[in-house]
Design a protein around this motif. Structure first.
Motif, PDB file in Angstrom:
ATOM      1  N   GLU A 108       0.913  -1.074  -0.100  1.00 22.25           N
ATOM      2  CA  GLU A 108      -0.242  -0.398   0.322  1.00 22.25           C
ATOM      3  C   GLU A 108       0.829   0.889   0.255  1.00 22.25           C
ATOM      4  OE1 GLU A 108      -3.208   0.082   3.523  1.00 22.25           O
ATOM      5  OE2 GLU A 108      -2.708  -1.998   3.110  1.00 22.25           O
ATOM      6  N   SER A 109       0.611   2.941  -0.739  1.00 20.78           N
ATOM      7  CA  SER A 109       0.667   3.500  -0.361  1.00 20.78           C
ATOM      8  C   SER A 109       0.228   4.717  -0.189  1.00 20.78           C
ATOM      9  CB  SER A 109       2.261   3.501  -2.050  1.00 20.78           C
ATOM     10  OG  SER A 109       1.465   3.552  -2.829  1.00 20.78           O
ATOM     11  N   GLN A 110       1.069   6.043   0.237  1.00 24.92           N
ATOM     12  CA  GLN A 110      -0.205   7.048  -0.550  1.00 24.92           C
ATOM     13  C   GLN A 110       0.904   8.347  -0.887  1.00 24.92           C
ATOM     14  OE1 GLN A 110      -0.615   7.285   3.971  1.00 24.92           O
ATOM     15  NE2 GLN A 110      -3.131   6.671   3.561  1.00 24.92           N
ATOM     16  N   LEU A 111       0.331   9.001  -1.617  1.00 28.81           N
ATOM     17  CA  LEU A 111       1.434   9.976  -2.381  1.00 28.81           C
ATOM     18  C   LEU A 111       0.791  11.409  -1.582  1.00 28.81           C
ATOM     19  CD1 LEU A 111       1.899   9.654  -6.230  1.00 28.81           C
ATOM     20  CD2 LEU A 111       3.604   9.838  -4.973  1.00 28.81           C
ATOM     21  N   TYR A 112       2.023  12.382  -1.505  1.00 28.60           N
ATOM     22  CA  TYR A 112       1.195  13.507  -1.159  1.00 28.60           C
ATOM     23  C   TYR A 112       1.483  14.787  -1.749  1.00 28.60           C
ATOM     24  CZ  TYR A 112      -0.268  11.066   3.095  1.00 28.60           C
ATOM     25  OH  TYR A 112      -1.101  10.159   3.956  1.00 28.60           O
ATOM     26  N   ALA A 113       0.563  15.679  -2.612  1.00 27.09           N
ATOM     27  CA  ALA A 113       1.502  16.456  -3.170  1.00 27.09           C
ATOM     28  C   ALA A 113       2.325  18.327  -2.744  1.00 27.09           C
ATOM     29  CB  ALA A 113       0.204  17.041  -3.742  1.00 27.09           C
ATOM     30  N   SER A 114       1.493  17.902  -0.917  1.00 27.84           N
ATOM     31  CA  SER A 114       2.077  18.764  -0.295  1.00 27.84           C
ATOM     32  C   SER A 114       3.407  18.912   0.297  1.00 27.84           C
ATOM     33  CB  SER A 114       1.030  19.106   1.003  1.00 27.84           C
ATOM     34  OG  SER A 114       1.339  17.755   1.801  1.00 27.84           O
ATOM     35  N   ASP A 115       3.786  17.974  -0.055  1.00 23.70           N
ATOM     36  CA  ASP A 115       5.235  17.873   0.697  1.00 23.70           C
ATOM     37  C   ASP A 115       6.356  16.984  -0.286  1.00 23.70           C
ATOM     38  OD1 ASP A 115       4.638  15.316   1.643  1.00 23.70           O
ATOM     39  OD2 ASP A 115       5.579  15.822   3.251  1.00 23.70           O
ATOM     40  N   ASP A 116       5.266  16.959  -1.953  1.00 23.07           N
ATOM     41  CA  ASP A 116       5.857  15.722  -2.484  1.00 23.07           C
ATOM     42  C   ASP A 116       6.803  14.207  -1.977  1.00 23.07           C
ATOM     43  OD1 ASP A 116       6.518  14.611  -5.182  1.00 23.07           O
ATOM     44  OD2 ASP A 116       8.747  15.581  -5.487  1.00 23.07           O
ATOM     45  N   SER A 117       5.500  13.546  -0.866  1.00 25.38           N
ATOM     46  CA  SER A 117       6.547  12.626  -0.509  1.00 25.38           C
ATOM     47  C   SER A 117       5.909  11.374  -0.649  1.00 25.38           C
ATOM     48  CB  SER A 117       6.411  12.941   1.501  1.00 25.38           C
ATOM     49  OG  SER A 117       5.467  13.275   1.240  1.00 25.38           O
ATOM     50  N   LEU A 118       6.009  10.067  -0.820  1.00 24.13           N
ATOM     51  CA  LEU A 118       5.429   9.119  -0.925  1.00 24.13           C
ATOM     52  C   LEU A 118       5.791   7.815   0.421  1.00 24.13           C
ATOM     53  CD1 LEU A 118       4.313   6.602  -2.983  1.00 24.13           C
ATOM     54  CD2 LEU A 118       6.881   6.042  -2.762  1.00 24.13           C
ATOM     55  N   HIS A 119       4.127   7.556   0.807  1.00 22.45           N
ATOM     56  CA  HIS A 119       4.731   6.352   2.845  1.00 22.45           C
ATOM     57  C   HIS A 119       3.851   5.132   1.267  1.00 22.45           C
ATOM     58  CE1 HIS A 119       3.742   9.634   5.208  1.00 22.45           C
ATOM     59  NE2 HIS A 119       4.378  10.798   4.112  1.00 22.45           N
ATOM     60  N   LEU A 120       5.064   4.393   1.792  1.00 21.99           N
ATOM     61  CA  LEU A 120       5.127   2.763   1.298  1.00 21.99           C
ATOM     62  C   LEU A 120       5.222   2.062   2.871  1.00 21.99           C
ATOM     63  CD1 LEU A 120       7.650   1.956  -1.842  1.00 21.99           C
ATOM     64  CD2 LEU A 120       5.203   1.650  -1.598  1.00 21.99           C
ATOM     65  N   PHE A 121       4.142   1.422   2.255  1.00 24.01           N
ATOM     66  CA  PHE A 121       3.363   0.647   3.926  1.00 24.01           C
ATOM     67  C   PHE A 121       4.269  -0.484   3.786  1.00 24.01           C
ATOM     68  CE2 PHE A 121       0.810   3.724   3.823  1.00 24.01           C
ATOM     69  CZ  PHE A 121       1.032   4.443   5.223  1.00 24.01           C
ATOM     70  N   HIS A 122       5.707  -1.208   4.034  1.00 23.10           N
ATOM     71  CA  HIS A 122       6.549  -2.745   3.673  1.00 23.10           C
ATOM     72  C   HIS A 122       5.412  -3.255   4.410  1.00 23.10           C
ATOM     73  CE1 HIS A 122      10.192  -0.243   1.564  1.00 23.10           C
ATOM     74  NE2 HIS A 122       9.422   0.674   2.038  1.00 23.10           N
ATOM     75  N   ASP A 123       5.318  -4.519   3.594  1.00 25.41           N
ATOM     76  CA  ASP A 123       4.886  -5.473   4.219  1.00 25.41           C
ATOM     77  C   ASP A 123       5.701  -6.868   4.314  1.00 25.41           C
ATOM     78  OD1 ASP A 123       2.976  -8.290   5.080  1.00 25.41           O
ATOM     79  OD2 ASP A 123       1.390  -7.532   4.143  1.00 25.41           O
ATOM     80  N   PHE A 124       6.169  -7.661   4.447  1.00 25.36           N
ATOM     81  CA  PHE A 124       7.407  -8.748   4.318  1.00 25.36           C
ATOM     82  C   PHE A 124       6.668 -10.092   4.748  1.00 25.36           C
ATOM     83  CE2 PHE A 124       9.636  -4.908   4.845  1.00 25.36           C
ATOM     84  CZ  PHE A 124      10.729  -4.994   3.684  1.00 25.36           C
ATOM     85  N   GLY A 125       5.274  -9.823   5.586  1.00 22.22           N
ATOM     86  CA  GLY A 125       5.035 -10.871   5.580  1.00 22.22           C
ATOM     87  C   GLY A 125       4.612 -11.423   6.909  1.00 22.22           C
ATOM     88  N   SER A 126       5.714 -11.373   7.739  1.00 19.26           N
ATOM     89  CA  SER A 126       5.001 -11.186   8.921  1.00 19.26           C
ATOM     90  C   SER A 126       5.325 -10.054   9.865  1.00 19.26           C
ATOM     91  CB  SER A 126       6.619 -12.065   8.983  1.00 19.26           C
ATOM     92  OG  SER A 126       7.788 -11.376   9.401  1.00 19.26           O
ATOM     93  N   GLY A 127       3.907 -10.026  10.766  1.00 19.49           N
ATOM     94  CA  GLY A 127       3.987  -8.715  11.254  1.00 19.49           C
ATOM     95  C   GLY A 127       3.518  -8.310  10.891  1.00 19.49           C
ATOM     96  N   PRO A 128       3.555  -6.724  11.247  1.00 30.16           N
ATOM     97  CA  PRO A 128       2.535  -5.384  10.922  1.00 30.16           C
ATOM     98  C   PRO A 128       3.559  -5.060   9.653  1.00 30.16           C
ATOM     99  CG  PRO A 128       3.716  -5.230  13.091  1.00 30.16           C
ATOM    100  CD  PRO A 128       3.127  -5.848  12.753  1.00 30.16           C
ATOM    101  N   ALA A 129       3.133  -4.164   8.928  1.00 31.44           N
ATOM    102  CA  ALA A 129       3.581  -3.352   7.891  1.00 31.44           C
ATOM    103  C   ALA A 129       4.319  -2.544   8.314  1.00 31.44           C
ATOM    104  CB  ALA A 129       2.837  -2.919   7.023  1.00 31.44           C
ATOM    105  N   THR A 130       5.260  -1.985   8.095  1.00 24.53           N
ATOM    106  CA  THR A 130       6.060  -0.971   8.129  1.00 24.53           C
ATOM    107  C   THR A 130       6.176   0.311   7.150  1.00 24.53           C
ATOM    108  OG1 THR A 130       7.781  -2.469   9.159  1.00 24.53           O
ATOM    109  CG2 THR A 130       8.934  -0.621   8.626  1.00 24.53           C
ATOM    110  N   GLN A 131       6.034   1.662   7.954  1.00 26.53           N
ATOM    111  CA  GLN A 131       5.645   2.803   6.889  1.00 26.53           C
ATOM    112  C   GLN A 131       6.849   3.645   6.706  1.00 26.53           C
ATOM    113  OE1 GLN A 131       2.728   5.126   8.069  1.00 26.53           O
ATOM    114  NE2 GLN A 131       3.524   6.694   6.979  1.00 26.53           N
ATOM    115  N   VAL A 132       7.302   3.331   5.450  1.00 20.02           N
ATOM    116  CA  VAL A 132       8.619   4.864   4.844  1.00 20.02           C
ATOM    117  C   VAL A 132       8.312   5.275   4.566  1.00 20.02           C
ATOM    118  CG1 VAL A 132      11.182   3.895   4.236  1.00 20.02           C
ATOM    119  CG2 VAL A 132      10.056   2.649   5.365  1.00 20.02           C
ATOM    120  N   THR A 133       8.992   6.528   4.690  1.00 16.41           N
ATOM    121  CA  THR A 133       8.857   7.421   4.350  1.00 16.41           C
ATOM    122  C   THR A 133       9.916   8.057   2.618  1.00 16.41           C
ATOM    123  OG1 THR A 133       7.433   8.762   5.922  1.00 16.41           O
ATOM    124  CG2 THR A 133       7.622  10.324   4.300  1.00 16.41           C
ATOM    125  N   TYR A 134       9.488   8.650   1.652  1.00 17.81           N
ATOM    126  CA  TYR A 134      10.046   8.816   1.002  1.00 17.81           C
ATOM    127  C   TYR A 134      10.055  10.118   0.823  1.00 17.81           C
ATOM    128  CZ  TYR A 134      11.304   3.755   0.242  1.00 17.81           C
ATOM    129  OH  TYR A 134      11.765   2.453   0.721  1.00 17.81           O
TER     130      TYR A 134
END
Length: 152
Positions: free
Chosen positions: A118-144
């Motif tokens: 899953e991801s979210q794009l934000y035009a306000s600060d030109d950022s991308l939030h990717l929800f890294h899901d490696f299949g074990s445990g909750p997804a980790t959100q990383v901001t790009y």
């Protein structure tokens, strides 16, 4: 001129005026003033660098590049291991923000794996939030952040 011919000419004249008025309406102008909105995939095109990858993913640097032709590269650098991992392949994204990665090479070796984040794009600060899901445990959100100028 007789009355019948006068009425025919008047009718033809009014028809021409109406045709010109309809042809010159401003409906066509609206399309030029409102260009089409870029798709989610088009907004992803560029070179993105993680701003908070270290403690969450165990890597010191994560970079991802999305091309307009539908390919991606995903690169992680692990300082502690002095190792670099490069994932390559094709991607697709939908308007809900789901990005599907079809990996065909990992560090130059043929691979065949597919995953969706899953991801979210934000035009306000030109950022991308990717929800890294490696299949074990909750997804980790990383901001790009986009380190290339936006394409669209």
């Amino acid at each position: 001129m007789n009355k019948k011919l006068s009425r025919i000419l008047l009718t033809l004249g009014l028809s021409v005026v109406i045709a010109v008025a309809v042809g010159c309406s401003n409906d066509d102008d609206e399309d030029n003033n409102n260009p089409p909105t870029p798709t989610y995939s088009e907004r992803l095109v560029g070179f993105w660098q993680a701003t908070d990858a270290g403690p969450q993913l165990g890597s010191d640097s994560v970079k991802v590049r999305f091309t307009s032709s539908g390919t991606f590269t995903y690169q992680e650098w692990f300082t502690l291991l002095d190792a670099n991992v490069l994932w390559e392949g094709d991607y697709s994204a939908n308007s809900a923000g789901d990005i599907t990665f079809m990996v065909d090479h990992i560090d130059g070796v043929a691979a065949d794996t597919t995953f969706t984040w899953e991801s979210q794009l934000y035009a306000s600060d030109d950022s991308l939030h990717l929800f890294h899901d490696f299949g074990s445990g909750p997804a980790t959100q990383v901001t790009y952040v986009n380190v290339t100028p936006p394409v669209n």
